[in-house]
Design an enzyme around this catalytic site. Structure first.
Site, PDB file in Angstrom:
ATOM      1  CG  HIS A   1      -1.997   1.011   1.138  1.00 31.44           C
ATOM      2  ND1 HIS A   1      -2.020   2.131   1.925  1.00 31.44           N
ATOM      3  CD2 HIS A   1      -3.077   1.105   0.321  1.00 31.44           C
ATOM      4  CE1 HIS A   1      -3.093   2.857   1.603  1.00 31.44           C
ATOM      5  NE2 HIS A   1      -3.742   2.256   0.637  1.00 31.44           N
TER       6      HIS A   1
ATOM      7  CG  HIS B   1      -5.068   6.428  -2.471  1.00 30.85           C
ATOM      8  ND1 HIS B   1      -3.790   6.027  -2.217  1.00 30.85           N
ATOM      9  CD2 HIS B   1      -5.879   5.577  -1.802  1.00 30.85           C
ATOM     10  CE1 HIS B   1      -3.811   4.991  -1.396  1.00 30.85           C
ATOM     11  NE2 HIS B   1      -5.069   4.681  -1.138  1.00 30.85           N
TER      12      HIS B   1
ATOM     13  CG  HIS C   1      -7.786   0.192  -2.217  1.00 26.41           C
ATOM     14  ND1 HIS C   1      -7.736   1.302  -3.021  1.00 26.41           N
ATOM     15  CD2 HIS C   1      -6.915   0.425  -1.191  1.00 26.41           C
ATOM     16  CE1 HIS C   1      -6.879   2.177  -2.500  1.00 26.41           C
ATOM     17  NE2 HIS C   1      -6.362   1.677  -1.395  1.00 26.41           N
TER      18      HIS C   1
ATOM     19  CG  HIS D   1     -11.233   5.660   1.723  1.00 27.72           C
ATOM     20  ND1 HIS D   1     -10.333   6.499   1.094  1.00 27.72           N
ATOM     21  CD2 HIS D   1     -10.500   4.607   2.178  1.00 27.72           C
ATOM     22  CE1 HIS D   1      -9.129   5.966   1.161  1.00 27.72           C
ATOM     23  NE2 HIS D   1      -9.189   4.818   1.809  1.00 27.72           N
TER      24      HIS D   1
ATOM     25  CG  HIS E   1      -7.880   5.523   6.031  1.00 23.91           C
ATOM     26  ND1 HIS E   1      -6.800   4.701   6.224  1.00 23.91           N
ATOM     27  CD2 HIS E   1      -8.464   5.098   4.886  1.00 23.91           C
ATOM     28  CE1 HIS E   1      -6.725   3.812   5.232  1.00 23.91           C
ATOM     29  NE2 HIS E   1      -7.734   4.037   4.403  1.00 23.91           N
TER      30      HIS E   1
ATOM     31  CG  PHE F   1      -2.977   6.912   2.088  1.00 28.70           C
ATOM     32  CD1 PHE F   1      -4.088   6.362   2.703  1.00 28.70           C
ATOM     33  CD2 PHE F   1      -3.172   7.897   1.131  1.00 28.70           C
ATOM     34  CE1 PHE F   1      -5.371   6.796   2.389  1.00 28.70           C
ATOM     35  CE2 PHE F   1      -4.443   8.334   0.808  1.00 28.70           C
ATOM     36  CZ  PHE F   1      -5.547   7.781   1.441  1.00 28.70           C
TER      37      PHE F   1
ATOM     38  CG  HIS G   1      -9.531  -0.408   1.843  1.00 26.52           C
ATOM     39  ND1 HIS G   1      -9.812   0.337   0.722  1.00 26.52           N
ATOM     40  CD2 HIS G   1      -8.831   0.405   2.676  1.00 26.52           C
ATOM     41  CE1 HIS G   1      -9.286   1.539   0.847  1.00 26.52           C
ATOM     42  NE2 HIS G   1      -8.687   1.613   2.026  1.00 26.52           N
TER      43      HIS G   1
HETATM   44 CU1  C2O Z   1      -5.325   2.941  -0.203  1.00 25.80          CU
HETATM   45 CU2  C2O Z   1      -7.847   3.410   2.388  1.00 25.80          CU
HETATM   46  O1  C2O Z   1      -6.373   3.560   1.293  1.00 25.80           O
END
Ligand code: C2O
Length: 599
Positions: free
Chosen positions: A182, A203, A212, A333, A337, A354, A367
């Site tokens: 990632h 992203h 993802h 999303h 995070h 990230f 995810h």
């Molecule tokens: Cu690639 Cu939730 O991030």
């Protein structure tokens, strides 16, 4: 500098400025036989980067001559013919990176803005790349909701993660190696094939959902292999359902292999997740559930009515990274995070950044639910949504190591139906389908508020004249009057959108602001349950090698439903209010307009 960071401490090395970035294009793994001799110095110059081409919603992201030169170069590499007659007909998907050219990733350092540190997150190199073939399976694996799994499942899952952690550290299937995948794809360890001046970023564009999905697919296959259970399916964090709104118990158990200490200590169960998170709100449990369901409805139903609104903006070879995220990516999303990440860690590790997110096993459950949203978007919503058919999207490709540690090249087209990958999701209630926002309750209205149907008067003292005021720095709430064309025809495939152009900020800043329409004062709390609230913009710090420290992006907010609910469809001007929630003064907006889009 490295010493100020302690997670994952062993990763940090030199400041980014000490890294030499080779100018010459990388050798593509697809065609080692042919050099990039058509890629001229001019063609790969940096002039198209720093986001300048992201200023509007036009589709061309690079000077046409530059792009054609490079495409010609790549065309010969990838065996395209007929170049002379129609060079622009060449496909230009984002190609899988060349692992042998992986460089250190860039992580912005919050404590000293403008400074980056480097992180090693390159995978082991393999010269043998296999093209992905759809797996054979006898039954569809059903990914379970994490709060509904039984003890047997928990034991298996924990054992699988334990074994993943125990693999040799050089094994690409090792837990840490997987976490680094990632980091590499989103902190610019890779450059775009043929465009060494452009970072590869998965992203903030239409690559978000497919990348993802595939990342989790291989992760799941590796876990299954490690416990000898090819039917093993990852759990999903069912944050869109009231019972699933806390961190699932299995992840919160500190003795478990899926526990991570680097999470916000005050967000442990039974605290409910905030799907519209910027800072802690003082809501009761019932209020939070209601707000979350409204956020879900807003983002999934109202906010994702076109392919681009859901998936994000197109991102083709040669484009600068971060052309624009879809509604869910930029919304729920990022909120989750940020909500999970530990605010006492330098970079809000693990989930809050990230580069480190993949170190928290909860990341994959988060995810998985986002991935489930992709399936729901196509099957369960009032509108029959379908994916892009653009070949550049379908042929974009990535590299992952599979359960046998083979390096596999896989394309977006391989993953658009999760059932072709052998999995689907446990069917659970979707309570938010009915959680439609409503216009601000009368009790909340201030004394002088105009009745619905009457646009707010332009003379209101803090409205900025649209033509001269931009760019607007968001250091306080800002109100802008935006012209629109009255709607004359009814067209269900068309969506009216409020577009924020040239959203400019430092990549390393944490920023969130809300966008509302038709509110008279900025003191009345407006939230996702109100029709007046049309969405938010969020940035999580992320670094880039080549793009400089400035991020320049773009976001559209669908407003057709809100205009209808607020009876504003016949208005020629709409008052838009931007409310900074985090990072006041750190973001500026180049322009705001209202437009109509369709797929
Ligand atoms: Cu690639 Cu939730 O991030």
């Amino acid at each position: 500098m490295a010493s100020t960071l302690n997670s994952p401490s062993s990763l940090f090395t030199l400041p980014i400025s000490s890294i030499q970035t080779p100018f010459l294009p990388k050798t593509p793994e697809l065609g080692k036989k042919k050099p990039f001799n058509l890629v001229s110095k001019r063609a790969v110059s940096c002039k198209a980067n720093n986001g300048k081409q992201n200023n509007d919603d036009s589709s061309s992201s690079l000077g046409s001559f530059d792009r054609r030169d490079v495409l010609l170069g790549l065309g010969s590499l990838y065996g395209a013919t007929n170049l002379v007659s129609d060079p622009f007909a060449l496909a230009a998907p984002i190609y899988a990176p060349d692992l042998s050219q992986c460089g250190d990733a860039t992580v912005p350092l919050k404590k000293s803005p403008g400074t980056n540190v480097s992180v090693h997150c390159c995978p082991p190199i393999s010269t043998n790349i296999i093209d992905f073939k759809p797996p054979e399976f006898t039954k569809i694996r059903s990914r379970p909701a994490a709060h509904l799994v039984d003890a047997e499942y928990v034991e298996k899952f924990q054992e699988a993660i334990k074994r993943m952690k125990a693999l040799d550290e050089k094994d690409p299937r090792n837990f840490t190696q997987q976490a680094k995948v990632h980091c590499a794809y989103c902190n610019s360890a890779y450059e775009q094939m043929g465009f060494p001046s452009q970072d590869l970023q998965i992203h903030n564009s239409w690559l978000f959902f497919p990348f993802h999905r595939l990342y989790l697919y291989f992760y799941e296959r590796i876990l299954g292999k490690l416990i000898g259970d090819p039917d093993f399916a990852l759990p999903f964090w069912n944050w869109d359902s009231p019972k699933g709104m806390t961190i699932p118990a299995i992840y919160a158990d500190s003795t478990s292999s899926v526990y991570d200490a680097k999470r916000n200590a005050s967000h442990q169960p039974p605290v409910l997740v905030d799907l519209d998170y910027s800072s802690d709100k003082n809501l009761s449990k019932e209020e939070m559930i209601k707000a979350n369901l409204c956020v879900m409805y807003r983002q999934m139903v109202k906010g994702s009515k076109t392919k681009t609104l859901f998936h994000g903006k197109e991102y083709r070879m040669g484009y600068a990274p971060d052309p624009g995220a879809g509604t869910i990516e930029n919304g729920i999303h990022l909120s989750v995070h940020k909500w999970v990440g530990d605010p006492t860690q330098p970079l809000k590790e693990d989930m809050g950044n990230f580069y480190s997110a993949g170190y928290d096993p909860l990341f994959y459950a988060h995810h998985a639910n986002l991935d489930r949203m992709w399936n729901l978007w196509k099957t369960k919503l009032p509108k029959q949504n379908t994916d892009f058919t653009d070949a550049d999207w379908l042929d974009s490709s990535f590299l992952f190591y599979d359960e046998n540690a083979n390096l596999v090249r896989v394309r977006v087209r391989d993953c658009i139906d999760s059932k072709n990958l052998g999995y689907d999701y446990q069917s659970v209630n979707i309570p938010w389908l009915e959680s439609k926002p409503t216009p601000l309750a009368k009790s909340k209205l201030v004394a002088h508020r105009h009745s619905p149907g009457q646009a707010i008067a332009a003379e209101a003292n803090n409205i900025i004249a649209t033509s001269t005021a931009f760019p607007i720095v968001l250091d306080k709430p800002v109100r802008v009057e935006v012209p629109r064309q009255k709607k004359t025809t009814v067209d269900d495939d068309e969506e009216e959108v409020l577009i924020l152009q040239n959203i400019q900020l430092d990549r390393d800043s944490s920023v969130k602001f809300d966008v509302c329409i038709n509110i008279t004062d900025t003191d009345t709390p407006v939230g996702p349950g109100d029709s007046e609230f049309v969405g938010s913009y969020t940035n999580i710090p992320h670094g880039h090698h080549h793009q400089g420290s400035k991020l320049n992006t773009y976001l559209s907010f669908p407003i057709s439903d809100a205009l209808e609910e607020l009876e504003l469809e016949n208005e020629a001007k709409i008052v838009v209010t931007l409310l900074p929630k985090e990072g006041e003064g750190l973001v500026s907006i180049g322009n705001i307009k209202i437009d109509r889009i369709r797929d």
